[in-house]
Scaffold this motif. Sequence first.
Motif, PDB file in Angstrom:
ATOM      1  N   VAL A   1       1.767   0.729  -6.520  1.00  0.00           N
ATOM      2  CA  VAL A   1       1.332   0.827  -5.122  1.00  0.00           C
ATOM      3  C   VAL A   1       2.503   1.387  -4.323  1.00  0.00           C
ATOM      4  O   VAL A   1       3.576   0.775  -4.277  1.00  0.00           O
ATOM      5  CB  VAL A   1       0.904  -0.541  -4.556  1.00  0.00           C
ATOM      6  N   TYR A   2       2.292   2.569  -3.720  1.00  0.00           N
ATOM      7  CA  TYR A   2       3.368   3.172  -2.947  1.00  0.00           C
ATOM      8  C   TYR A   2       3.345   2.678  -1.505  1.00  0.00           C
ATOM      9  O   TYR A   2       4.371   2.355  -0.923  1.00  0.00           O
ATOM     10  CB  TYR A   2       3.253   4.695  -2.983  1.00  0.00           C
TER      11      TYR A   2
ATOM     12  N   ALA B   1     -12.959 -15.725   2.057  1.00  0.00           N
ATOM     13  CA  ALA B   1     -12.340 -14.543   2.672  1.00  0.00           C
ATOM     14  C   ALA B   1     -12.701 -13.308   1.855  1.00  0.00           C
ATOM     15  O   ALA B   1     -12.855 -13.380   0.630  1.00  0.00           O
ATOM     16  CB  ALA B   1     -10.825 -14.704   2.732  1.00  0.00           C
ATOM     17  N   ALA B   2     -12.864 -12.191   2.544  1.00  0.00           N
ATOM     18  CA  ALA B   2     -13.089 -10.903   1.886  1.00  0.00           C
ATOM     19  C   ALA B   2     -12.017  -9.943   2.374  1.00  0.00           C
ATOM     20  O   ALA B   2     -11.618  -9.978   3.540  1.00  0.00           O
ATOM     21  CB  ALA B   2     -14.475 -10.370   2.215  1.00  0.00           C
ATOM     22  N   VAL B   3     -11.536  -9.097   1.477  1.00  0.00           N
ATOM     23  CA  VAL B   3     -10.410  -8.214   1.794  1.00  0.00           C
ATOM     24  C   VAL B   3     -10.791  -6.771   1.506  1.00  0.00           C
ATOM     25  O   VAL B   3     -11.364  -6.469   0.451  1.00  0.00           O
ATOM     26  CB  VAL B   3      -9.172  -8.595   0.944  1.00  0.00           C
ATOM     27  N   ASP B   4     -10.502  -5.876   2.437  1.00  0.00           N
ATOM     28  CA  ASP B   4     -10.634  -4.433   2.227  1.00  0.00           C
ATOM     29  C   ASP B   4      -9.238  -3.829   2.308  1.00  0.00           C
ATOM     30  O   ASP B   4      -8.494  -4.091   3.252  1.00  0.00           O
ATOM     31  CB  ASP B   4     -11.527  -3.797   3.305  1.00  0.00           C
ATOM     32  N   LEU B   5      -8.914  -2.997   1.325  1.00  0.00           N
ATOM     33  CA  LEU B   5      -7.578  -2.407   1.242  1.00  0.00           C
ATOM     34  C   LEU B   5      -7.668  -0.890   1.198  1.00  0.00           C
ATOM     35  O   LEU B   5      -8.558  -0.344   0.542  1.00  0.00           O
ATOM     36  CB  LEU B   5      -6.906  -2.799  -0.068  1.00  0.00           C
ATOM     37  N   THR B   6      -6.759  -0.216   1.844  1.00  0.00           N
ATOM     38  CA  THR B   6      -6.588   1.219   1.673  1.00  0.00           C
ATOM     39  C   THR B   6      -5.192   1.434   1.096  1.00  0.00           C
ATOM     40  O   THR B   6      -4.199   0.979   1.681  1.00  0.00           O
ATOM     41  CB  THR B   6      -6.718   1.961   3.020  1.00  0.00           C
ATOM     42  N   VAL B   7      -5.135   2.117  -0.039  1.00  0.00           N
ATOM     43  CA  VAL B   7      -3.895   2.134  -0.815  1.00  0.00           C
ATOM     44  C   VAL B   7      -3.483   3.568  -1.158  1.00  0.00           C
ATOM     45  O   VAL B   7      -4.328   4.417  -1.461  1.00  0.00           O
ATOM     46  CB  VAL B   7      -4.089   1.338  -2.135  1.00  0.00           C
ATOM     47  N   VAL B   8      -2.193   3.826  -1.126  1.00  0.00           N
ATOM     48  CA  VAL B   8      -1.620   5.052  -1.675  1.00  0.00           C
ATOM     49  C   VAL B   8      -0.933   4.673  -2.982  1.00  0.00           C
ATOM     50  O   VAL B   8      -0.096   3.762  -2.987  1.00  0.00           O
ATOM     51  CB  VAL B   8      -0.587   5.674  -0.712  1.00  0.00           C
ATOM     52  N   VAL B   9      -1.318   5.342  -4.067  1.00  0.00           N
ATOM     53  CA  VAL B   9      -0.724   4.977  -5.357  1.00  0.00           C
ATOM     54  C   VAL B   9       0.230   6.077  -5.823  1.00  0.00           C
ATOM     55  O   VAL B   9       0.128   7.232  -5.414  1.00  0.00           O
ATOM     56  CB  VAL B   9      -1.802   4.724  -6.436  1.00  0.00           C
TER      57      VAL B   9
ATOM     58  N   ILE C   1      -4.154  -0.489 -11.594  1.00  0.00           N
ATOM     59  CA  ILE C   1      -3.664  -0.906 -10.282  1.00  0.00           C
ATOM     60  C   ILE C   1      -4.740  -1.687  -9.531  1.00  0.00           C
ATOM     61  O   ILE C   1      -4.469  -2.732  -8.928  1.00  0.00           O
ATOM     62  CB  ILE C   1      -3.210   0.325  -9.454  1.00  0.00           C
ATOM     63  N   ALA C   2      -5.985  -1.174  -9.594  1.00  0.00           N
ATOM     64  CA  ALA C   2      -7.077  -1.859  -8.889  1.00  0.00           C
ATOM     65  C   ALA C   2      -7.267  -3.272  -9.440  1.00  0.00           C
ATOM     66  O   ALA C   2      -7.427  -4.236  -8.669  1.00  0.00           O
ATOM     67  CB  ALA C   2      -8.371  -1.056  -9.018  1.00  0.00           C
TER      68      ALA C   2
ATOM     69  N   ALA D   1      -9.837   1.025  -1.604  1.00  0.00           N
ATOM     70  CA  ALA D   1     -10.013   2.462  -1.437  1.00  0.00           C
ATOM     71  C   ALA D   1      -8.674   3.138  -1.722  1.00  0.00           C
ATOM     72  O   ALA D   1      -7.691   2.884  -1.020  1.00  0.00           O
ATOM     73  CB  ALA D   1     -10.484   2.781  -0.031  1.00  0.00           C
ATOM     74  N   ILE D   2      -8.643   3.956  -2.786  1.00  0.00           N
ATOM     75  CA  ILE D   2      -7.422   4.721  -3.064  1.00  0.00           C
ATOM     76  C   ILE D   2      -7.472   5.955  -2.178  1.00  0.00           C
ATOM     77  O   ILE D   2      -8.345   6.814  -2.322  1.00  0.00           O
ATOM     78  CB  ILE D   2      -7.341   5.128  -4.546  1.00  0.00           C
ATOM     79  N   ASN D   3      -6.555   6.023  -1.278  1.00  0.00           N
ATOM     80  CA  ASN D   3      -6.605   7.013  -0.205  1.00  0.00           C
ATOM     81  C   ASN D   3      -5.781   8.256  -0.497  1.00  0.00           C
ATOM     82  O   ASN D   3      -6.093   9.342  -0.024  1.00  0.00           O
ATOM     83  CB  ASN D   3      -6.085   6.329   1.064  1.00  0.00           C
ATOM     84  N   ASP D   4      -4.739   8.104  -1.284  1.00  0.00           N
ATOM     85  CA  ASP D   4      -3.842   9.233  -1.497  1.00  0.00           C
ATOM     86  C   ASP D   4      -2.981   8.959  -2.728  1.00  0.00           C
ATOM     87  O   ASP D   4      -2.913   7.832  -3.211  1.00  0.00           O
ATOM     88  CB  ASP D   4      -2.939   9.419  -0.258  1.00  0.00           C
ATOM     89  N   LEU D   5      -2.339  10.029  -3.201  1.00  0.00           N
ATOM     90  CA  LEU D   5      -1.375   9.897  -4.293  1.00  0.00           C
ATOM     91  C   LEU D   5      -0.001  10.239  -3.761  1.00  0.00           C
ATOM     92  O   LEU D   5       0.150  11.158  -2.952  1.00  0.00           O
ATOM     93  CB  LEU D   5      -1.714  10.858  -5.431  1.00  0.00           C
TER      94      LEU D   5
END
Lengths: 134, 163
Positions: free
Chosen positions: B64-65, B101-109, B118-119, B144-148
Amino acid sequence: MSSAVPSAGATAVPVSSPAEVPVSASVRLRLAALARASALATRGVVGLDAGRAGMRMTASVGLRVDGVVCAAMPGGRYQVSVHLVAAMVPLRQLADAVRARIEREAAIAGLADRLGRVDVAVEDVQVRTEEARP
Amino acid sequence: MSETESTRTRTRTGEASEPAKGSSSKAISRSGDEPLSSELGSTTIADAVVTKIASIAAREVRGVYDLGGGTARALGGVTRSVGIGDERMQGVTVEVGEREAAVDLTVVVEYGESIPRIAGALRENITRRIEGMTGLTVTEVNIAINDLFFPGDEAAAEPARVD
């Protein structure tokens, strides 16, 4: 405390411990001060949170206790809500420890029969506790 | 890479290939032992607390970057520079109920890392941390993987205009 202190909550003098509250002060204020001191003395509590507008407090006769809301309940008891900033520790156990400490201190102060529910709200966590302590 | 072109993995707990929202699947779910409310009083955990725990847990995962979309990260840089931002809040949205609880993540890997690994690691670590610290049951971790991120991206920043 001086009677010249304004009674409005925002300009009232903040109180940090029960020792700063005069014996003649209301039970509500004494319970709030006791709850604040008890919470701060609990390991894992970094601070109390009065909210952005500083509205989470109990004020009376020119004094105020930040981070604790004390409200009257039927039967002469007071419901105490404590708003915490915690360290990275198990929060449910921390809340139980805060609740137990407040009940214990209230019993020691002779206020057990005036203490009602103790609600604990964890408003924030701090990763490094040393950042928050002076 | 823009958000519309991004590699997007939105995986619901317990239904890895189902992108549908509103699932009631609770494969990660673990019941709390004790009620958060009793006649003695209630315990409330603020959304910001769960958000911060989820963010810290996400950053602990190898590969995870960063967290957040392009806009969030750009705005985060500006707000941090003036001392009002908290990077731990960006890229994480939570819904917190009394017990769940529910969690939404936006991640740059980081480029080269396995996104499924990673997920999975994100889901496991976030669930473990939130449940361990708050006693809440985590019902969903949506990623949600948003970018590399490519090694060297940071070095390609604009050169200084003065010596």
